[in-house]
Design a protein around this motif. Structure first.
Motif, PDB file in Angstrom:
ATOM      1  N   ALA A   9       0.842  -1.192   0.000  1.00  0.00           N
ATOM      2  CA  ALA A   9       0.000   0.000   0.000  1.00  0.00           C
ATOM      3  C   ALA A   9       0.880   1.245   0.000  1.00  0.00           C
ATOM      4  CB  ALA A   9      -0.916   0.007   1.219  1.00  0.00           C
ATOM      5  N   GLN A  10       0.604   2.128  -0.949  1.00  0.00           N
ATOM      6  CA  GLN A  10       1.339   3.381  -1.100  1.00  0.00           C
ATOM      7  C   GLN A  10       2.818   3.183  -1.404  1.00  0.00           C
ATOM      8  OE1 GLN A  10      -0.551   6.118  -1.194  1.00  0.00           O
ATOM      9  NE2 GLN A  10      -2.298   4.850  -0.712  1.00  0.00           N
ATOM     10  N   ALA A  11       3.196   2.025  -1.937  1.00  0.00           N
ATOM     11  CA  ALA A  11       4.603   1.746  -2.257  1.00  0.00           C
ATOM     12  C   ALA A  11       4.768   1.326  -3.709  1.00  0.00           C
ATOM     13  CB  ALA A  11       5.137   0.668  -1.328  1.00  0.00           C
ATOM     14  N   MET A  12       3.910   1.836  -4.575  1.00  0.00           N
ATOM     15  CA  MET A  12       3.974   1.455  -5.979  1.00  0.00           C
ATOM     16  C   MET A  12       4.965   2.347  -6.731  1.00  0.00           C
ATOM     17  SD  MET A  12       1.249   0.301  -4.635  1.00  0.00           S
ATOM     18  CE  MET A  12      -0.299  -0.510  -4.723  1.00  0.00           C
ATOM     19  N   HIS A  13       6.169   2.392  -6.253  1.00  0.00           N
ATOM     20  CA  HIS A  13       7.216   3.200  -6.872  1.00  0.00           C
ATOM     21  C   HIS A  13       8.480   2.347  -6.976  1.00  0.00           C
ATOM     22  CE1 HIS A  13      10.209   6.352  -7.413  1.00  0.00           C
ATOM     23  NE2 HIS A  13       9.208   7.103  -7.834  1.00  0.00           N
ATOM     24  N   PRO A  14       9.190   2.405  -8.104  1.00  0.00           N
ATOM     25  CA  PRO A  14      10.386   1.574  -8.267  1.00  0.00           C
ATOM     26  C   PRO A  14      11.406   1.714  -7.144  1.00  0.00           C
ATOM     27  CG  PRO A  14       9.813   2.589 -10.357  1.00  0.00           C
ATOM     28  CD  PRO A  14       8.908   3.189  -9.311  1.00  0.00           C
ATOM     29  N   VAL A  15      11.612   2.913  -6.640  1.00  0.00           N
ATOM     30  CA  VAL A  15      12.593   3.113  -5.565  1.00  0.00           C
ATOM     31  C   VAL A  15      12.160   2.371  -4.304  1.00  0.00           C
ATOM     32  CG1 VAL A  15      13.677   4.824  -4.051  1.00  0.00           C
ATOM     33  CG2 VAL A  15      13.419   5.301  -6.498  1.00  0.00           C
ATOM     34  N   LEU A  20      12.682  -2.277  -0.664  1.00  0.00           N
ATOM     35  CA  LEU A  20      12.099  -3.425   0.037  1.00  0.00           C
ATOM     36  C   LEU A  20      12.827  -4.705  -0.348  1.00  0.00           C
ATOM     37  CD1 LEU A  20       9.834  -4.477   1.892  1.00  0.00           C
ATOM     38  CD2 LEU A  20       8.407  -4.700  -0.141  1.00  0.00           C
ATOM     39  N   ARG A  21      13.062  -4.884  -1.629  1.00  0.00           N
ATOM     40  CA  ARG A  21      13.783  -6.062  -2.122  1.00  0.00           C
ATOM     41  C   ARG A  21      15.190  -6.118  -1.532  1.00  0.00           C
ATOM     42  NH1 ARG A  21      13.922  -5.645  -7.891  1.00  0.00           N
ATOM     43  NH2 ARG A  21      12.275  -7.162  -8.133  1.00  0.00           N
ATOM     44  N   GLY A  22      15.880  -4.998  -1.502  1.00  0.00           N
ATOM     45  CA  GLY A  22      17.258  -4.971  -1.028  1.00  0.00           C
ATOM     46  C   GLY A  22      17.416  -5.121   0.472  1.00  0.00           C
ATOM     47  N   VAL A  23      16.483  -4.576   1.227  1.00  0.00           N
ATOM     48  CA  VAL A  23      16.617  -4.585   2.691  1.00  0.00           C
ATOM     49  C   VAL A  23      16.096  -5.881   3.307  1.00  0.00           C
ATOM     50  CG1 VAL A  23      15.921  -3.432   4.840  1.00  0.00           C
ATOM     51  CG2 VAL A  23      16.578  -2.072   2.849  1.00  0.00           C
ATOM     52  N   VAL A  24      14.899  -6.298   2.934  1.00  0.00           N
ATOM     53  CA  VAL A  24      14.307  -7.474   3.581  1.00  0.00           C
ATOM     54  C   VAL A  24      13.963  -8.596   2.614  1.00  0.00           C
ATOM     55  CG1 VAL A  24      13.411  -6.146   5.518  1.00  0.00           C
ATOM     56  CG2 VAL A  24      11.964  -6.522   3.539  1.00  0.00           C
ATOM     57  N   GLY A  25      14.017  -8.349   1.325  1.00  0.00           N
ATOM     58  CA  GLY A  25      13.616  -9.359   0.348  1.00  0.00           C
ATOM     59  C   GLY A  25      12.124  -9.278   0.079  1.00  0.00           C
ATOM     60  N   GLY A  32      -1.197  -4.793  -0.881  1.00  0.00           N
ATOM     61  CA  GLY A  32      -2.028  -3.914  -0.067  1.00  0.00           C
ATOM     62  C   GLY A  32      -2.459  -2.738  -0.903  1.00  0.00           C
ATOM     63  N   SER A  33      -3.672  -2.263  -0.694  1.00  0.00           N
ATOM     64  CA  SER A  33      -4.191  -1.153  -1.493  1.00  0.00           C
ATOM     65  C   SER A  33      -4.489   0.084  -0.663  1.00  0.00           C
ATOM     66  CB  SER A  33      -5.461  -1.581  -2.220  1.00  0.00           C
ATOM     67  OG  SER A  33      -6.496  -1.827  -1.278  1.00  0.00           O
ATOM     68  N   ASP A  34      -4.419  -0.024   0.649  1.00  0.00           N
ATOM     69  CA  ASP A  34      -4.781   1.060   1.560  1.00  0.00           C
ATOM     70  C   ASP A  34      -6.253   1.452   1.394  1.00  0.00           C
ATOM     71  OD1 ASP A  34      -4.023   2.515   3.733  1.00  0.00           O
ATOM     72  OD2 ASP A  34      -3.135   4.158   2.616  1.00  0.00           O
ATOM     73  N   TYR A  35      -7.086   0.438   1.136  1.00  0.00           N
ATOM     74  CA  TYR A  35      -8.522   0.643   0.987  1.00  0.00           C
ATOM     75  C   TYR A  35      -9.077   1.318   2.228  1.00  0.00           C
ATOM     76  CZ  TYR A  35     -13.429  -0.373   0.259  1.00  0.00           C
ATOM     77  OH  TYR A  35     -14.776  -0.258   0.090  1.00  0.00           O
ATOM     78  N   PRO A  36      -9.946   2.246   2.145  1.00  0.00           N
ATOM     79  CA  PRO A  36     -10.748   2.692   1.010  1.00  0.00           C
ATOM     80  C   PRO A  36     -10.121   3.830   0.202  1.00  0.00           C
ATOM     81  CG  PRO A  36     -11.609   3.712   2.960  1.00  0.00           C
ATOM     82  CD  PRO A  36     -10.441   2.828   3.385  1.00  0.00           C
ATOM     83  N   TRP A  37      -8.944   4.273   0.571  1.00  0.00           N
ATOM     84  CA  TRP A  37      -8.321   5.383  -0.149  1.00  0.00           C
ATOM     85  C   TRP A  37      -7.677   4.938  -1.450  1.00  0.00           C
ATOM     86  CZ3 TRP A  37      -8.098   4.713   5.110  1.00  0.00           C
ATOM     87  CH2 TRP A  37      -8.844   5.641   5.837  1.00  0.00           C
ATOM     88  N   GLY A  38      -7.318   3.701  -1.546  1.00  0.00           N
ATOM     89  CA  GLY A  38      -6.730   3.177  -2.771  1.00  0.00           C
ATOM     90  C   GLY A  38      -7.594   2.079  -3.341  1.00  0.00           C
ATOM     91  N   ARG A  48       2.227  -3.328 -11.244  1.00  0.00           N
ATOM     92  CA  ARG A  48       2.721  -3.945 -12.478  1.00  0.00           C
ATOM     93  C   ARG A  48       3.475  -2.934 -13.352  1.00  0.00           C
ATOM     94  NH1 ARG A  48       1.192  -8.827 -13.820  1.00  0.00           N
ATOM     95  NH2 ARG A  48      -0.367  -9.903 -12.576  1.00  0.00           N
ATOM     96  N   GLU A  49       2.983  -1.707 -13.393  1.00  0.00           N
ATOM     97  CA  GLU A  49       3.567  -0.683 -14.254  1.00  0.00           C
ATOM     98  C   GLU A  49       4.939  -0.191 -13.797  1.00  0.00           C
ATOM     99  OE1 GLU A  49       0.532   2.313 -14.441  1.00  0.00           O
ATOM    100  OE2 GLU A  49      -0.805   1.028 -15.620  1.00  0.00           O
TER     101      GLU A  49
END
Length: 75
Positions: A9-15, A20-25, A32-38, A48-49
């Motif tokens: 949720a709120q982490a749909m950015h390449p950085v 996340l991949r580098g620190v914890v895998g 997560g979508s952070d529903y109802p805001w997302g 995906r994009e």
């Protein structure tokens, strides 16, 4: 930190995803979508994009990583 689970949720950015991949895998990353805001569909499309996740990583985040925590549900 590698024992915790992290949602996207709120982490749909390449950085953010690469951090996340580098620190914890990505084994403990879950959708997560952070529903109802997302909106789920929009958040999934944005995930995906980013272009940084393989199809296997995307399906793991979408449902495979969470399946062991919810054994009564069929994924």
């Amino acid at each position: 930190l590698k024992k915790f689970y992290y949602d996207t949720a709120q982490a749909m950015h390449p950085v953010m995803l690469n951090a996340l991949r580098g620190v914890v895998g990505l084994e403990h990353a879950v959708f997560g979508s952070d529903y109802p805001w997302g909106e789920s569909g929009k958040c999934l499309a944005e995930l995906r994009e980013t272009g940084v996740l393989s199809e296997a990583e995307l399906s793991a985040i979408e449902y495979r990583n969470i399946a062991p925590l919810l054994p009564r549900f069929k994924f």
